[in-house]
Design a protein around this motif. Structure first.
Motif, PDB file in Angstrom:
ATOM      1  N   ALA A  32       2.653 -17.206   2.263  1.00  0.00           N
ATOM      2  CA  ALA A  32       2.251 -16.801   0.912  1.00  0.00           C
ATOM      3  C   ALA A  32       0.831 -16.235   0.910  1.00  0.00           C
ATOM      4  O   ALA A  32       0.556 -15.199   0.286  1.00  0.00           O
ATOM      5  N   LEU A  33      -0.077 -16.892   1.601  1.00  0.00           N
ATOM      6  CA  LEU A  33      -1.465 -16.416   1.643  1.00  0.00           C
ATOM      7  C   LEU A  33      -1.565 -15.059   2.347  1.00  0.00           C
ATOM      8  O   LEU A  33      -2.310 -14.171   1.911  1.00  0.00           O
ATOM      9  N   LEU A  34      -0.828 -14.906   3.425  1.00  0.00           N
ATOM     10  CA  LEU A  34      -0.853 -13.626   4.134  1.00  0.00           C
ATOM     11  C   LEU A  34      -0.284 -12.500   3.275  1.00  0.00           C
ATOM     12  O   LEU A  34      -0.836 -11.393   3.239  1.00  0.00           O
ATOM     13  N   CYS A  35       0.824 -12.776   2.581  1.00  0.00           N
ATOM     14  CA  CYS A  35       1.417 -11.753   1.719  1.00  0.00           C
ATOM     15  C   CYS A  35       0.481 -11.406   0.559  1.00  0.00           C
ATOM     16  O   CYS A  35       0.320 -10.230   0.203  1.00  0.00           O
ATOM     17  N   ALA A  36      -0.150 -12.426  -0.042  1.00  0.00           N
ATOM     18  CA  ALA A  36      -1.091 -12.177  -1.134  1.00  0.00           C
ATOM     19  C   ALA A  36      -2.289 -11.369  -0.645  1.00  0.00           C
ATOM     20  O   ALA A  36      -2.765 -10.443  -1.323  1.00  0.00           O
ATOM     21  N   ALA A  37      -2.789 -11.690   0.538  1.00  0.00           N
ATOM     22  CA  ALA A  37      -3.899 -10.924   1.103  1.00  0.00           C
ATOM     23  C   ALA A  37      -3.476  -9.480   1.374  1.00  0.00           C
ATOM     24  O   ALA A  37      -4.260  -8.540   1.143  1.00  0.00           O
ATOM     25  N   GLY A  38      -2.247  -9.319   1.833  1.00  0.00           N
ATOM     26  CA  GLY A  38      -1.750  -7.964   2.072  1.00  0.00           C
ATOM     27  C   GLY A  38      -1.702  -7.142   0.790  1.00  0.00           C
ATOM     28  O   GLY A  38      -1.982  -5.937   0.796  1.00  0.00           O
ATOM     29  N   ILE A  39      -1.324  -7.811  -0.319  1.00  0.00           N
ATOM     30  CA  ILE A  39      -1.298  -7.117  -1.610  1.00  0.00           C
ATOM     31  C   ILE A  39      -2.688  -6.599  -1.964  1.00  0.00           C
ATOM     32  O   ILE A  39      -2.869  -5.434  -2.341  1.00  0.00           O
ATOM     33  N   ALA A  54      -1.351   0.634  -9.724  1.00  0.00           N
ATOM     34  CA  ALA A  54      -0.761  -0.402  -8.850  1.00  0.00           C
ATOM     35  C   ALA A  54      -1.334  -1.778  -9.152  1.00  0.00           C
ATOM     36  O   ALA A  54      -1.647  -2.555  -8.252  1.00  0.00           O
ATOM     37  N   VAL A  55      -1.488  -2.091 -10.446  1.00  0.00           N
ATOM     38  CA  VAL A  55      -2.062  -3.378 -10.816  1.00  0.00           C
ATOM     39  C   VAL A  55      -1.133  -4.522 -10.414  1.00  0.00           C
ATOM     40  O   VAL A  55      -1.535  -5.467  -9.744  1.00  0.00           O
ATOM     41  N   PHE A  56       0.134  -4.442 -10.850  1.00  0.00           N
ATOM     42  CA  PHE A  56       1.093  -5.503 -10.523  1.00  0.00           C
ATOM     43  C   PHE A  56       2.226  -5.018  -9.616  1.00  0.00           C
ATOM     44  O   PHE A  56       3.005  -5.832  -9.132  1.00  0.00           O
ATOM     45  N   ALA A  57       2.326  -3.714  -9.415  1.00  0.00           N
ATOM     46  CA  ALA A  57       3.496  -3.178  -8.721  1.00  0.00           C
ATOM     47  C   ALA A  57       3.658  -3.726  -7.306  1.00  0.00           C
ATOM     48  O   ALA A  57       4.774  -3.955  -6.838  1.00  0.00           O
ATOM     49  N   LEU A  58       2.562  -3.946  -6.612  1.00  0.00           N
ATOM     50  CA  LEU A  58       2.641  -4.396  -5.221  1.00  0.00           C
ATOM     51  C   LEU A  58       3.019  -5.865  -5.085  1.00  0.00           C
ATOM     52  O   LEU A  58       3.279  -6.339  -3.977  1.00  0.00           O
ATOM     53  N   VAL A  59       3.024  -6.595  -6.183  1.00  0.00           N
ATOM     54  CA  VAL A  59       3.378  -8.018  -6.127  1.00  0.00           C
ATOM     55  C   VAL A  59       4.829  -8.205  -5.677  1.00  0.00           C
ATOM     56  O   VAL A  59       5.135  -9.109  -4.895  1.00  0.00           O
ATOM     57  N   ALA A  79       4.020 -15.400  -5.536  1.00  0.00           N
ATOM     58  CA  ALA A  79       3.975 -14.909  -6.915  1.00  0.00           C
ATOM     59  C   ALA A  79       2.835 -15.567  -7.689  1.00  0.00           C
ATOM     60  O   ALA A  79       2.082 -14.892  -8.415  1.00  0.00           O
ATOM     61  N   THR A  80       2.696 -16.881  -7.557  1.00  0.00           N
ATOM     62  CA  THR A  80       1.644 -17.605  -8.284  1.00  0.00           C
ATOM     63  C   THR A  80       0.260 -17.117  -7.887  1.00  0.00           C
ATOM     64  O   THR A  80      -0.593 -16.816  -8.736  1.00  0.00           O
ATOM     65  N   ILE A  81       0.002 -17.039  -6.588  1.00  0.00           N
ATOM     66  CA  ILE A  81      -1.317 -16.618  -6.112  1.00  0.00           C
ATOM     67  C   ILE A  81      -1.608 -15.171  -6.531  1.00  0.00           C
ATOM     68  O   ILE A  81      -2.684 -14.860  -7.039  1.00  0.00           O
ATOM     69  N   SER A  82      -0.620 -14.305  -6.331  1.00  0.00           N
ATOM     70  CA  SER A  82      -0.846 -12.880  -6.583  1.00  0.00           C
ATOM     71  C   SER A  82      -1.015 -12.585  -8.068  1.00  0.00           C
ATOM     72  O   SER A  82      -1.912 -11.823  -8.471  1.00  0.00           O
ATOM     73  N   ILE A  83      -0.159 -13.179  -8.906  1.00  0.00           N
ATOM     74  CA  ILE A  83      -0.254 -12.911 -10.339  1.00  0.00           C
ATOM     75  C   ILE A  83      -1.552 -13.485 -10.904  1.00  0.00           C
ATOM     76  O   ILE A  83      -2.240 -12.840 -11.712  1.00  0.00           O
ATOM     77  N   ALA A  84      -1.905 -14.708 -10.484  1.00  0.00           N
ATOM     78  CA  ALA A  84      -3.151 -15.308 -10.974  1.00  0.00           C
ATOM     79  C   ALA A  84      -4.359 -14.478 -10.549  1.00  0.00           C
ATOM     80  O   ALA A  84      -5.260 -14.186 -11.363  1.00  0.00           O
ATOM     81  N   TYR A  85      -4.385 -14.059  -9.298  1.00  0.00           N
ATOM     82  CA  TYR A  85      -5.524 -13.281  -8.818  1.00  0.00           C
ATOM     83  C   TYR A  85      -5.603 -11.940  -9.548  1.00  0.00           C
ATOM     84  O   TYR A  85      -6.679 -11.491  -9.945  1.00  0.00           O
ATOM     85  N   THR A  86      -4.442 -11.299  -9.735  1.00  0.00           N
ATOM     86  CA  THR A  86      -4.428 -10.009 -10.419  1.00  0.00           C
ATOM     87  C   THR A  86      -4.880 -10.160 -11.866  1.00  0.00           C
ATOM     88  O   THR A  86      -5.612  -9.314 -12.396  1.00  0.00           O
ATOM     89  N   PHE A  87      -4.443 -11.218 -12.512  1.00  0.00           N
ATOM     90  CA  PHE A  87      -4.830 -11.452 -13.903  1.00  0.00           C
ATOM     91  C   PHE A  87      -6.348 -11.573 -14.022  1.00  0.00           C
ATOM     92  O   PHE A  87      -6.977 -10.919 -14.862  1.00  0.00           O
ATOM     93  N   PHE A  88      -6.941 -12.392 -13.164  1.00  0.00           N
ATOM     94  CA  PHE A  88      -8.396 -12.561 -13.240  1.00  0.00           C
ATOM     95  C   PHE A  88      -9.130 -11.287 -12.821  1.00  0.00           C
ATOM     96  O   PHE A  88     -10.191 -10.962 -13.341  1.00  0.00           O
ATOM     97  N   GLY A 111       5.922 -12.211 -14.544  1.00  0.00           N
ATOM     98  CA  GLY A 111       6.476 -13.492 -14.120  1.00  0.00           C
ATOM     99  C   GLY A 111       7.993 -13.489 -14.101  1.00  0.00           C
ATOM    100  O   GLY A 111       8.619 -13.981 -13.159  1.00  0.00           O
ATOM    101  N   VAL A 112       8.606 -12.919 -15.170  1.00  0.00           N
ATOM    102  CA  VAL A 112      10.069 -12.831 -15.224  1.00  0.00           C
ATOM    103  C   VAL A 112      10.600 -11.956 -14.099  1.00  0.00           C
ATOM    104  O   VAL A 112      11.571 -12.301 -13.409  1.00  0.00           O
ATOM    105  N   ALA A 113       9.953 -10.794 -13.904  1.00  0.00           N
ATOM    106  CA  ALA A 113      10.397  -9.892 -12.835  1.00  0.00           C
ATOM    107  C   ALA A 113      10.232 -10.546 -11.460  1.00  0.00           C
ATOM    108  O   ALA A 113      11.084 -10.394 -10.573  1.00  0.00           O
ATOM    109  N   ALA A 114       9.141 -11.291 -11.296  1.00  0.00           N
ATOM    110  CA  ALA A 114       8.922 -11.979 -10.025  1.00  0.00           C
ATOM    111  C   ALA A 114       9.993 -13.040  -9.783  1.00  0.00           C
ATOM    112  O   ALA A 114      10.503 -13.194  -8.661  1.00  0.00           O
TER     113      ALA A 114
END
Length: 341
Positions: A32-39, A54-59, A79-88, A111-114
């Motif tokens: 999860a951390l590696l994928c979030a970092a990749g995003i 590409a705000v949320f598209a890469l999630v 999803a949790t890490i990426s959406i939270a980081y993107t939101f902030f 969140g629904v799409a994720a």
């Protein structure tokens, strides 16, 4: 091609592969951390050319990748890490990236799409695992059946060989005994091809190098080639079809037997050489040569077997798709068989 790649990823299952060395939850968190970092790395590169895109598209591709290789738990973590980081990143005061999207609606929709992405990816992953398990079960059943078939074939060959050997011993040193001995060696040649077929595990192919070396060693013992007369084998490694291997082995059996019986009359020393080599123009060449007296010129004398051996050689060569050539003089006889690929 994309389906094949996804199927390979679905088979990976990193948590199972790394357990128990690495706890499953640790593997899933790491993925999860590696994928979030990749995003974030990819988003930074995209924003250089198109700021604010590409705000949320890469999630979503990251969530799918995490789920495929480390199960749904890794997808939820990603999803949790990426959406939270993107939101902030987008909605905090002084954020580097700005958007006009309503924050609550954006987070809810993403969140629904994720969640749907995770469900679909996990469903696909489980389907791949079921298919893989079924495939492995079928392979295991096939291997068991092949092992049982090999055992039965080996027993049948052994029974036939034993019956021929018993009759040969009863016939003694007679033409019938000689014919039974020749039949025994032909059966043994076929049996050896089948043993190499199953031992190599190629399904329908035989390693011709190992087969011919084994066959020549057996012929040397069976024909009592000791000291003075030697049998040598020089073969290149190559997988060939089982039926062709049987035919080639039977040709070698007949030619070596003929040379041992007829090439060294009145001589204590001699050499028989068997070779299997790749031809420069393509295909393979089988050569059986001896340094005996050569074939007599003029009409050939009648053989005890009525020429059965020669007819068998021609029939086996035809079955292998080969072309026979014979050269003979006072220095010996050489028979070659050119076989196409």
């Amino acid at each position: 091609m994309p389906n094949i790649v996804m199927a390979r990823l679905g088979e990976l299952d990193l948590p199972d592969r790394l357990a128990p060395t690495v706890p499953r939850w640790a593997t899933q968190l790491g993925v999860a951390l590696l994928c979030a970092a990749g995003i974030e790395i990819t988003r930074g590169l995209v924003n250089v050319a198109a700021p604010g895109s590409a705000v949320f598209a890469l999630v979503f591709p990251a969530i799918m990748l995490a789920t495929l290789i480390a199960r749904w738990q890794a997808g939820i973590m990603t999803a949790t890490i990426s959406i939270a980081y993107t939101f902030f990143l987008v909605y905090l005061p002084g954020a580097a990236v700005r958007t006009t999207l309503n924050p609550r609606f954006a987070v809810f929709a993403v969140g629904v799409a994720a969640l749907l992405t995770i469900v679909l990816a996990e469903t696909f992953r489980r389907a791949v695992h079921r298919a893989t398990a079924e495939r492995d079960r079928q392979i295991a059943e096939r291997d068991l059946m092949l092992a049982e078939f090999e055992h039965r074939v080996k027993n049948n060959f052994a029974i036939v060989a034993s019956m021929l050997d018993i009759q040969r011993r009863r016939a003694g040193d007679t033409p019938a005994g000689e014919a039974l001995g020749a039949a025994l060696m032909r059966v043994d040649s076929i049996a050896r091809a089948h043993r190499h077929l199953y031992r190599d595990g190629r399904g329908s192919e035989v390693n011709v190098k190992e087969y011919l070396e084994d066959l020549c060693a057996t012929l040397s013992d069976a024909l009592l080639l000791r000291g003075g007369v030697t049998l040598e084998c020089d073969a290149d490694a190559a997988p060939i079809q089982r039926d062709h291997a049987v035919s080639i082995g039977l040709v070698v059996n007949e030619l070596v037997t003929n040379a041992a019986k007829h090439a060294f009359g009145g001589r204590e020393r001699g050499r028989i050489a068997v070779s299997w080599k790749r031809r420069a123009e393509g295909g393979w060449r089988l050569t059986v040569a001896d340094d005996g007296a050569g074939m007599p010129s003029g009409p050939k004398p009648a053989r005890k077997d009525g020429g059965l051996g020669q007819r068998l050689i021609e029939a086996f060569a035809h079955q292998a798709g080969g072309t026979l050539t014979t050269d003979s003089d006072r220095t010996g006889t050489q028979v070659t068989m050119d076989v196409p690929d």
